[in-house]
Every structure is written in C-alpha cells, then in structure tokens.
Design a protein around this motif. Structure first.
Motif, PDB file in Angstrom:
ATOM      1  N   ALA A 133    -116.735 -79.731 -45.782  1.00 40.78           N
ATOM      2  CA  ALA A 133    -117.282 -78.552 -46.437  1.00 40.78           C
ATOM      3  C   ALA A 133    -116.317 -77.380 -46.328  1.00 40.78           C
ATOM      4  O   ALA A 133    -116.153 -76.609 -47.259  1.00 40.78           O
ATOM      5  N   GLN A 134    -115.637 -77.228 -45.179  1.00 35.01           N
ATOM      6  CA  GLN A 134    -114.707 -76.133 -45.000  1.00 35.01           C
ATOM      7  C   GLN A 134    -113.417 -76.350 -45.781  1.00 35.01           C
ATOM      8  O   GLN A 134    -112.770 -75.399 -46.174  1.00 35.01           O
ATOM      9  N   ALA A 135    -113.023 -77.612 -45.998  1.00 33.11           N
ATOM     10  CA  ALA A 135    -111.733 -77.908 -46.610  1.00 33.11           C
ATOM     11  C   ALA A 135    -111.775 -77.936 -48.131  1.00 33.11           C
ATOM     12  O   ALA A 135    -110.737 -77.944 -48.756  1.00 33.11           O
ATOM     13  N   ARG A 136    -112.932 -77.979 -48.730  1.00 28.98           N
ATOM     14  CA  ARG A 136    -113.001 -78.077 -50.195  1.00 28.98           C
ATOM     15  C   ARG A 136    -112.364 -76.854 -50.833  1.00 28.98           C
ATOM     16  O   ARG A 136    -112.745 -75.725 -50.565  1.00 28.98           O
ATOM     17  N   PRO A 137    -111.369 -77.086 -51.676  1.00 27.55           N
ATOM     18  CA  PRO A 137    -110.652 -75.963 -52.273  1.00 27.55           C
ATOM     19  C   PRO A 137    -111.392 -75.358 -53.458  1.00 27.55           C
ATOM     20  O   PRO A 137    -112.191 -76.006 -54.108  1.00 27.55           O
ATOM     21  N   ALA A 138    -111.098 -74.102 -53.703  1.00 29.16           N
ATOM     22  CA  ALA A 138    -111.605 -73.421 -54.895  1.00 29.16           C
ATOM     23  C   ALA A 138    -110.404 -73.134 -55.785  1.00 29.16           C
ATOM     24  O   ALA A 138    -109.396 -72.637 -55.319  1.00 29.16           O
ATOM     25  N   GLY A 139    -110.505 -73.472 -57.032  1.00 29.53           N
ATOM     26  CA  GLY A 139    -109.419 -73.209 -57.954  1.00 29.53           C
ATOM     27  C   GLY A 139    -108.640 -74.459 -58.304  1.00 29.53           C
ATOM     28  O   GLY A 139    -108.888 -75.538 -57.774  1.00 29.53           O
ATOM     29  N   PRO A 140    -107.671 -74.296 -59.213  1.00 31.39           N
ATOM     30  CA  PRO A 140    -106.913 -75.454 -59.704  1.00 31.39           C
ATOM     31  C   PRO A 140    -105.870 -75.937 -58.694  1.00 31.39           C
ATOM     32  O   PRO A 140    -105.440 -75.189 -57.817  1.00 31.39           O
ATOM     33  N   ALA A 141    -105.458 -77.185 -58.856  1.00 31.89           N
ATOM     34  CA  ALA A 141    -104.415 -77.755 -58.004  1.00 31.89           C
ATOM     35  C   ALA A 141    -103.086 -77.078 -58.304  1.00 31.89           C
ATOM     36  O   ALA A 141    -102.792 -76.725 -59.443  1.00 31.89           O
ATOM     37  N   SER A 142    -102.273 -76.895 -57.263  1.00 26.68           N
ATOM     38  CA  SER A 142    -100.963 -76.284 -57.443  1.00 26.68           C
ATOM     39  C   SER A 142     -99.828 -77.304 -57.350  1.00 26.68           C
ATOM     40  O   SER A 142     -98.692 -76.985 -57.685  1.00 26.68           O
ATOM     41  N   ALA A 143    -100.123 -78.533 -56.908  1.00 28.68           N
ATOM     42  CA  ALA A 143     -99.104 -79.582 -56.782  1.00 28.68           C
ATOM     43  C   ALA A 143     -99.818 -80.926 -56.651  1.00 28.68           C
ATOM     44  O   ALA A 143    -101.042 -80.987 -56.523  1.00 28.68           O
ATOM     45  N   THR A 144     -99.033 -81.999 -56.683  1.00 25.40           N
ATOM     46  CA  THR A 144     -99.558 -83.340 -56.411  1.00 25.40           C
ATOM     47  C   THR A 144     -98.698 -83.967 -55.316  1.00 25.40           C
ATOM     48  O   THR A 144     -97.563 -83.548 -55.065  1.00 25.40           O
ATOM     49  N   VAL A 145     -99.264 -84.983 -54.664  1.00 30.71           N
ATOM     50  CA  VAL A 145     -98.560 -85.635 -53.567  1.00 30.71           C
ATOM     51  C   VAL A 145     -98.868 -87.126 -53.563  1.00 30.71           C
ATOM     52  O   VAL A 145     -99.964 -87.537 -53.951  1.00 30.71           O
ATOM     53  N   ARG A 146     -97.879 -87.915 -53.151  1.00 29.16           N
ATOM     54  CA  ARG A 146     -98.029 -89.357 -52.921  1.00 29.16           C
ATOM     55  C   ARG A 146     -97.551 -89.641 -51.508  1.00 29.16           C
ATOM     56  O   ARG A 146     -96.483 -89.158 -51.117  1.00 29.16           O
ATOM     57  N   ILE A 147     -98.323 -90.436 -50.771  1.00 32.94           N
ATOM     58  CA  ILE A 147     -97.981 -90.767 -49.385  1.00 32.94           C
ATOM     59  C   ILE A 147     -98.158 -92.259 -49.165  1.00 32.94           C
ATOM     60  O   ILE A 147     -99.138 -92.848 -49.647  1.00 32.94           O
ATOM     61  N   GLN A 148     -97.227 -92.861 -48.435  1.00 34.41           N
ATOM     62  CA  GLN A 148     -97.350 -94.238 -47.972  1.00 34.41           C
ATOM     63  C   GLN A 148     -97.252 -94.205 -46.449  1.00 34.41           C
ATOM     64  O   GLN A 148     -96.349 -93.563 -45.902  1.00 34.41           O
ATOM     65  N   GLN A 149     -98.187 -94.901 -45.773  1.00 31.76           N
ATOM     66  CA  GLN A 149     -98.234 -94.884 -44.318  1.00 31.76           C
ATOM     67  C   GLN A 149     -98.602 -96.250 -43.768  1.00 31.76           C
ATOM     68  O   GLN A 149     -99.266 -97.046 -44.438  1.00 31.76           O
ATOM     69  N   LEU A 150     -98.240 -96.456 -42.517  1.00 36.78           N
ATOM     70  CA  LEU A 150     -98.759 -97.545 -41.701  1.00 36.78           C
ATOM     71  C   LEU A 150     -99.672 -96.885 -40.687  1.00 36.78           C
ATOM     72  O   LEU A 150     -99.264 -95.946 -39.996  1.00 36.78           O
ATOM     73  N   GLN A 151    -100.935 -97.332 -40.632  1.00 39.79           N
ATOM     74  CA  GLN A 151    -101.903 -96.769 -39.695  1.00 39.79           C
ATOM     75  C   GLN A 151    -102.381 -97.859 -38.744  1.00 39.79           C
ATOM     76  O   GLN A 151    -102.674 -98.977 -39.171  1.00 39.79           O
TER      77      GLN A 151
END
Length: 147
Positions: free
Chosen positions: A21-39
């Motif tokens: 609830a605290q992290a939900r952004p207001a407004g349009p996206a300013s960038a995009t991201v792609r991530i690959q990880q081993l978890q």
C-alpha cells in the motif's frame, strides 16, 4: 512448530500488504527495467543478478544483489516492469527495500516484486520463475550501474 510457522507467514503477509500500500506509485512510469536473478531461500534468502534500465531512450546495464528473509527453495527469476519517481538516472542506484511474493515449480512460476529506495524511486515488477521455490518475504536489495 506448525503454529509458529503459520504465525510467521501471517506476520509476513500483513507486513507485505502494508508495504504494498505504501509503495504503490501515483503518476506515469518514468522508465522500464529488466532483471535476471538467481534466488535461493531457506528461511533466509539471497539473490544475485543484473539487468537493464531503460530511461529517456537510453539503456543502462545494472547489477542487482540482495539478502532477506522468507521463503524456501531456489529459482531463476526474470522480471520486467515499470519505474516510477525517477527524475535523475543517478537516483536509480542504491539500496532498496523489496517486498516479494511468488512461486516456482519447474518451468512454471510467477510473482510480483515491489521495490522502493530512499530517493522515492519505486519499481513494480512482474516475475517469471523457474525452479522449485515458495517466496514470501522482504529483502534489502543493492542496485548499481555496471562500469
């Protein structure tokens, strides 16, 4: 023992909902991201990987690593999503708090990641996982630029 585990999972779930609830952004996206990880997770968790930030028609190679709590198993993760609140590319690098939930069984797996740093940058990522993992918890994540 089962009651303790259930209580711990419930506490994580409630904490996750508050963080979402605290992290939900207001407004349009300013960038995009792609991530690959081993978890990898067994109560504690760790992740290492990298990816690409696309900001103002330019690509930036990034590194991603983190430690946290919650989950069991191991998986590879591919995540894509939007970045909010980014006004200067230098604000992207740094320490993030990550709330995660997801699962993987073989080649099937999905989840969602919400990340937020102290500079107000927020990421919402849809994930695809491969492996055997149940993931519910929170992490500290360090993102940097490859030089």
């Amino acid at each position: 023992m089962i009651v303790r585990i259930a209580a711990l999972l419930l506490a994580f779930l409630l904490a996750s909902e508050t963080a979402y609830a605290q992290a939900r952004p207001a407004g349009p996206a300013s960038a995009t991201v792609r991530i690959q990880q081993l978890q990898v997770a067994f109560i504690g968790s760790g992740a290492v990987g990298g990816g690409t930030l696309r900001y103002r028609n330019r690509n930036y190679d990034i590194t991603v690593g983190g430690l946290g709590i919650g989950g069991i198993g191991a998986s590879t993760l591919s995540a894509t999503g939007s970045v909010y609140g980014l006004t200067d590319v230098e604000d992207f690098a740094g320490a993030y708090v990550q709330v995660r939930e997801g699962w993987a069984i073989g080649a099937q797996g999905r989840g969602t990641l919400w990340l937020r740093n102290a500079k107000g940058v927020v990421m919402r990522l849809a994930t695809r996982r491969r492996g055997l993992q149940l993931s519910l918890g929170a992490d500290g994540v360090l993102i940097g630029f490859k030089r």
